[in-house]
Design an enzyme around this catalytic site. Sequence first.
Site: not given
Ligand code: BTN
Length: 326
Positions: A122, A187, A323
């Site tokens: 993201r 994560k 926070r």
């Molecule tokens: C995030 O930033 O939390 C989202 C990550 C999403 C990763 C997945 S892996 C499969 C698919 N292909 C990508 O290039 N991104 C998503």
Amino acid sequence: MAATTLLNLLADGEFCSGQSLADALGVSRTAVWKQVNKIAADLGLDIETVRGRGYRIVGGIDLLNKAAVRAQLAAPARSLMSELVIHEAVDSTNSDALRRARLGAVPGLVCTAEQQTAGRGRRGREWVSPFASNIYLSVLWQYEQGAAALEGLSLAVGVAVARALEALSVPDVRLKWPNDVLHNGAKLGGILLEMEGDAAGPCKVVVGIGLNVAMSRKLALGIDQAWTDIASIVGDAAPARSHVLAALLNELLPLLSAFEARGFAGYRSHWQGLDAYGGQTVVLDTGSRQMAGIARGVDERGALLLETSSGVQTIYGGEISLRPGT
Ligand code: BTN
């Protein structure tokens, strides 16, 4: 192709002689030696060479297996999956699914890979995607009523991921708005939805899921936040990646199929039950401003409810963090 065969022959972590590999591949021992060095360098694998014994991948590798994935699909997922693609390496499974959608792929297309060379997260971030370590999954679906009908879909997908992890006996999984999958604050996975088509009419959506299964510390050096993987949580009981993939598809495909009729309202209470930050003081970063408040879960559209000094605000996008000092 030769690389795939070689990887399959070495996947169990046992020694294989250069001659037996040469025979299996129909090439010379020198060609095997070159190929082994190439896959070690390209894929970041630790391959040991011992005179008289041959080659082995230290610790073995857990490759995805189409037959094993299919065998573990329940009837609903099996009937909803139109095609299963497993790449040895691809730029991004999301990009691949979008490209295939433009070429006419139908809903239910599942794209996965052993490795992504340009995995996307993201907010324009990179998604670190080493070989044979994690799940990189993208599923194509189509909705008739446009983007508005998809509100909350990415949060509902988080619920599906959490349910799949529960089915795999991975305990204490939580969700962080909008769609991070966490374990003990670190994560474990992330979700990236990408859409194409008409905002008001039929649109195609690619649901991308990255889930850390067993990632070496060395290969994860590029990750700039606290992370974990299934292997660290469950130890020796860690399921094979094909099993993890099947568990995800068993939850995700029925959810994608039901979502247009059900909407996020049908998943909201489950999401709230998994909320990692509910009731806690957080800072919201929208990119242009920061806002502090108490996270009060989400509304029926999937928006974050943030209790601030000027009342409860409804937030549609941004990133929250705890926070400091709270
Ligand atoms: C995030 O930033 O939390 C989202 C990550 C999403 C990763 C997945 S892996 C499969 C698919 N292909 C990508 O290039 N991104 C998503």
